[in-house]
Design a protein around this motif. Structure first.
Motif, mmCIF file in Angstrom:
data_model
loop_
_atom_site.group_PDB
_atom_site.id
_atom_site.type_symbol
_atom_site.label_atom_id
_atom_site.label_comp_id
_atom_site.label_asym_id
_atom_site.label_seq_id
_atom_site.Cartn_x
_atom_site.Cartn_y
_atom_site.Cartn_z
ATOM 1 N N ILE A 541 -8.187 7.162 3.516
ATOM 2 C CA ILE A 541 -8.992 8.006 2.632
ATOM 3 C C ILE A 541 -8.099 8.781 1.672
ATOM 4 O O ILE A 541 -8.341 8.828 0.454
ATOM 5 C CB ILE A 541 -9.864 8.971 3.456
ATOM 6 C CG1 ILE A 541 -10.943 8.183 4.201
ATOM 7 C CG2 ILE A 541 -10.494 10.029 2.569
ATOM 8 C CD1 ILE A 541 -11.696 9.013 5.219
ATOM 9 N N VAL A 542 -7.043 9.403 2.210
ATOM 10 C CA VAL A 542 -6.141 10.197 1.373
ATOM 11 C C VAL A 542 -5.515 9.326 0.294
ATOM 12 O O VAL A 542 -5.500 9.682 -0.894
ATOM 13 C CB VAL A 542 -5.052 10.866 2.236
ATOM 14 C CG1 VAL A 542 -3.973 11.473 1.344
ATOM 15 C CG2 VAL A 542 -5.652 11.940 3.111
ATOM 16 N N VAL A 543 -4.979 8.185 0.685
ATOM 17 C CA VAL A 543 -4.270 7.332 -0.269
ATOM 18 C C VAL A 543 -5.208 6.821 -1.350
ATOM 19 O O VAL A 543 -4.883 6.863 -2.547
ATOM 20 C CB VAL A 543 -3.584 6.164 0.470
ATOM 21 C CG1 VAL A 543 -3.064 5.131 -0.531
ATOM 22 C CG2 VAL A 543 -2.429 6.681 1.328
ATOM 23 N N VAL A 544 -6.390 6.334 -0.960
ATOM 24 C CA VAL A 544 -7.326 5.796 -1.953
ATOM 25 C C VAL A 544 -7.758 6.879 -2.937
ATOM 26 O O VAL A 544 -7.772 6.657 -4.164
ATOM 27 C CB VAL A 544 -8.555 5.178 -1.251
ATOM 28 C CG1 VAL A 544 -9.645 4.864 -2.264
ATOM 29 C CG2 VAL A 544 -8.151 3.909 -0.509
ATOM 30 N N VAL A 545 -8.100 8.057 -2.426
ATOM 31 C CA VAL A 545 -8.537 9.140 -3.313
ATOM 32 C C VAL A 545 -7.409 9.542 -4.251
ATOM 33 O O VAL A 545 -7.627 9.750 -5.460
ATOM 34 C CB VAL A 545 -9.026 10.350 -2.491
ATOM 35 C CG1 VAL A 545 -9.256 11.551 -3.398
ATOM 36 C CG2 VAL A 545 -10.299 10.006 -1.750
ATOM 37 N N MET A 546 -6.180 9.629 -3.727
ATOM 38 C CA MET A 546 -5.049 9.995 -4.574
ATOM 39 C C MET A 546 -4.803 8.952 -5.660
ATOM 40 O O MET A 546 -4.549 9.285 -6.819
ATOM 41 C CB MET A 546 -3.782 10.165 -3.732
ATOM 42 C CG MET A 546 -3.833 11.262 -2.709
ATOM 43 S SD MET A 546 -4.153 12.863 -3.455
ATOM 44 C CE MET A 546 -4.750 13.762 -2.032
ATOM 45 N N LEU A 547 -4.868 7.687 -5.286
ATOM 46 C CA LEU A 547 -4.638 6.624 -6.262
ATOM 47 C C LEU A 547 -5.676 6.681 -7.375
ATOM 48 O O LEU A 547 -5.348 6.542 -8.561
ATOM 49 C CB LEU A 547 -4.671 5.257 -5.579
ATOM 50 C CG LEU A 547 -3.541 4.958 -4.579
ATOM 51 C CD1 LEU A 547 -3.726 3.581 -3.970
ATOM 52 C CD2 LEU A 547 -2.172 5.061 -5.245
ATOM 53 N N VAL A 548 -6.923 6.901 -7.008
ATOM 54 C CA VAL A 548 -7.989 6.946 -8.011
ATOM 55 C C VAL A 548 -7.824 8.156 -8.927
ATOM 56 O O VAL A 548 -7.868 8.042 -10.167
ATOM 57 C CB VAL A 548 -9.375 6.962 -7.329
ATOM 58 C CG1 VAL A 548 -10.472 7.239 -8.354
ATOM 59 C CG2 VAL A 548 -9.628 5.642 -6.626
#
Length: 767
Positions: A541-548
């Protein structure tokens, strides 16, 4: 969007400020009662085997867990012994007078004929108390009422057990929080004076910090009306609310002063008029305001990832952390720019003469955050030096960080027991007394067996007794086809050995019926399993949100991936330091704690969420300036792509180096105050975050970011065709900076001297 909001604030500053302050006062009045709405429990997973065992045990037998151990000892010189009639009469009197409704069961030493609850010297006894209630909160409330009643007028009384520990933790944490706030706010104001060199500007971070704290407490109280919220969320509110509000205020005020200095230069040195001040607010919100918006969203998203965990304690940190960050962000985008619009050039009022006499020939130095400062030139020089040897810098820096992280490979895990308390805390003293006077520390597990015949129960007891380490299996209660047993072994309930014994007990299958294994050691095993199961989801969740979010902010898919990798390296290094100190016990005397030999399993999870958000905070601040300069130089025929990239990086580091370092120092003061806590897991959180913050603001931003961006070159800004076209149309760029249009930097006294972008000769020096 932020650009339009900046224009609105510039036009309606007084209305925005008054509305904001009225809302803050209402929030302060409402949030003052937050503590009455907060839970003191929330450490268990309701779906775990230990939680199901406890729930079923209470359903069948009432609460039979040993929640409190009251130790009654003869005072020195009294000559009393446990078998004296006066001693026994006093213990029985205390037990008879406990408040109604606070206990489910009480077992005294005089109820157990084997003498196991009498001390080795015969001068002390234990009384085992099972609290009344249905939840951890019920038990804590019962304990608060019961504890004074257990005190004896004749005998020394010491209270041990899980709920005595929880009570002391809550009390000491509240004291630590108050002390941390009293320590940090004056130090923040003092350091802000050194950074801004004026009293009015220095008051802005403190103002926003107080707004964030009051507003976030009100939000937490609202959330507590619909779900369980732990009292420990207030610590995160204080830490993140004050800390990030100070960060955001520092960036907004610095950019506002920079824009004022530019407008002052354009006006021939005259103080800017009202229209120029409004323009400065407008520009500030379009640049620094945009950065604050994305920073707040990234940190709030990182904190929200804690919602994947079933423990109310961790979920509460998500509620408190996200509330603190979002309120701090809103305060920095509303109350602060409105105040700056009304102050105008008076933001520099209250200058401290000793701090403003800088520069050659007595010329006063540039505003904080201006690239004309000598310090800005030093940051630019450092960036150039790093970018000349990027491979060496990346290799050496990553190798050092991984070496620092290496102790984390051997980390052992546990949960809260009396060792998290200071050595002189009452529950810690009582636990040490039990271990010293009653044959050493012991641990136990509750075994609830249902649906077994008498012969099958006997066979199961024999099988449990053969488990390596188990020294006794005793019946506690029986009801129809259900029997509650207690398996006991020597040693610490949080050790790896205890966790192994719980696993072995769960491997013992009864010949008939079903069994559930619970107890404190089993709680820890289930906590570790729960964390391990959900940690990958949290990370995803953290990585996907940060990437977006970072893609939307900067239009690149490379920069977000690089940022995530670098943040993981620096955070892991901080985990290594925490393991070396708190797991291995190095520096325990200096920091004033008793080594536990393990790390509390919830702390690294909480640290990961907070640190990932804070790391991205500084990443956004730096890359915003880099992207700004990249867009400025677009279409300049005198620059190659490599030169544009290096120019953007050097300019970004030069313009943010001092501010990021200052922000890190201010936040370090807030976090460092928590490192003074008497509670080991709060101290660990403070030390770990302090290390990670300083690593991130120095090593990562000053070395790894310029070096990796030099290696990647124009690939820093790459995105697949469809995404690139989407971003060109919809990307959240700084307003007024159209792609492909070179606007060049503003010039004038505030930016001319040390600006690396001014001439081709300076650009050539970057290559």
């Amino acid at each position: 969007m932020v650009d339009r909001w900046g224009g609105f604030v510039a036009r309606r500053a007084l209305s925005v400020l008054l509305a904001g302050l009225a809302l803050v006062m209402a929030a302060g009045a409402y949030g003052a009662g937050v503590f009455d709405s907060l839970s003191q429990g929330g450490f268990d997973d309701p779906a775990s085997e230990s939680a199901r065992e406890l729930a079923r045990e209470r359903e069948l037998f009432g609460n039979r867990s040993v929640d409190v151990v009251a130790v009654y000892s003869a005072p020195d010189g009294s000559g009393l012994a446990a078998d004296d009639p006066a001693f026994r009469a006093e213990v029985e009197r205390v037990v008879d007078e406990v408040p109604e409704g606070t206990v489910a069961q009480v077992v005294t030493a005089y109820d157990v004929p084997d003498g196991s609850l009498v001390s080795d010297d015969g001068r002390a006894v234990q009384v085992l108390v099972s609290l009344a209630g249905e939840s951890q909160d019920d038990f804590l409330r019962a304990y608060d009422e019961l504890a004074p009643a257990l005190e004896s007028d004749l005998l020394r009384t010491d209270l041990a057990g899980a709920f005595a520990v929880y009570s002391d933790v809550n009390e000491i944490t509240a004291e630590d929080l108050e002390r941390a706030e009293l320590l940090s706010l004056p130090l923040v104001l003092l350091l802000a004076l050194l950074i801004f060199r004026s009293l009015v500007a220095a008051l802005m971070p403190v103002l926003v910090g107080l707004v964030a704290l009051l507003g976030a407490l009100a939000v937490v109280r609202l959330v507590a009306q619909v779900t369980e919220v732990s009292v420990f969320s207030v610590n995160v509110v204080s830490l993140l609310g004050i800390g990030l509000a100070i960060d955001y205020a520092l960036f907004v005020v610095s950019r506002f002063r920079e824009e004022l200095a530019t407008l002052r230069g354009d006006a021939g040195g005259r103080a800017p008029g009202p229209d120029a001040v409004a323009e400065a607010v407008h520009r500030t919100m379009a640049s620094a305001g945009r950065t604050v918006l994305f920073s707040g969203l990234t940190v709030a998203a990182a904190m929200s990832s804690l919602l994947v965990f079933p423990q109310a304690f961790l979920r509460s940190m998500a509620y408190g952390g996200a509330a603190a960050v979002l309120v701090a962000m809103l305060a920095a985008l509303t109350v602060l720019p409105a105040a700056l619009r009304l102050l105008g050039h008076r933001v520099d009022a209250g200058r401290l003469p000793a701090l403003t006499r800088r520069g050659r020939g007595g010329r006063r130095g540039a505003e904080a955050g201006s690239p004309a400062t000598d310090e800005g030139a030093r940051w630019a020089a450092l960036a150039r030096a790093v970018m000349r040897r990027p491979v060496v810098v990346v290799t050496v820096t990553v190798a050092v960080l991984l070496a620092v992280a290496s102790p984390f490979l051997g980390a052992q895990w546990g949960s809260v027991d009396h060792r998290v308390l200071p050595a002189d805390a009452p529950a810690h003293v009582a636990a040490d007394l039990v271990a010293a006077e009653f044959g050493g520390e012991t641990s136990s597990a509750s075994l609830l067996l249902e649906g077994a015949s008498e012969a099958e129960v006997a066979a199961y007891v024999e099988a449990v007794q053969r488990v390596d380490g188990v020294v006794a299996v005793t019946p506690v209660a029986q009801e129809a086809a259900a029997v509650l047993l207690r398996a006991t072994w020597e040693g610490d309930s949080q050790s790896e050995r205890a966790q192994g014994i719980v696993a072995d007990l769960r491997d013992v299958d009864p010949a008939g019926g079903e069994v559930l294994v619970g107890g404190i050691a089993a709680d820890t095993v289930d906590l570790l399993d729960s964390v391990a199961d959900r940690l990958p989801w949290m990370g995803l969740i953290v990585v996907v949100v940060m990437l977006v979010l970072l893609f939307v902010a900067f239009g690149s898919v490379v920069l977000p991936v690089k940022a995530v990798v670098m943040n993981l390296v620096s955070i892991t290094a901080s985990f290594g330091v925490v393991t070396w100190i708190f797991g291995d016990g190095n520096g325990a005397d200096l920091l004033g704690f008793e080594p536990q030999g393990f790390l509390d399993a919830t702390n690294p999870i909480l640290m990961l969420a907070i640190l990932f958000g804070l790391s991205m905070d500084y990443e956004v601040f730096l890359l915003s300036r880099v992207r700004e300069q990249w867009d400025r130089s677009a279409g300049d025929p005198t620059l190659t792509p490599a030169q544009r990239n290096r120019l953007a990086v050097v300019t970004g580091v030069q313009k943010t180096g001092r501010i990021i370092t200052s922000a890190a120092l201010l936040l370090a003061i807030v976090i460092g105050a928590f490192a003074t806590s008497g509670i080991v897991f709060m101290k660990m959180l403070g030390v770990g975050m302090l290390v990670a913050l300083l690593l991130d603001a120095t090593v990562v931003r000053a070395l790894l970011v310029p070096a990796t961006m030099a290696l990647l070159g124009r690939w820093n800004w790459w995105a697949p065709g469809p995404l690139a076209r989407w971003w060109e149309r919809h990307g959240f760029r700084e307003e007024g900076r159209a792609p492909g249009r070179a606007t060049g930097p503003a010039t004038g006294p505030a930016t001319g001297g040390d600006d690396p972008t001014g001439t081709p000769e300076r650009v050539d020096a970057l290559v």
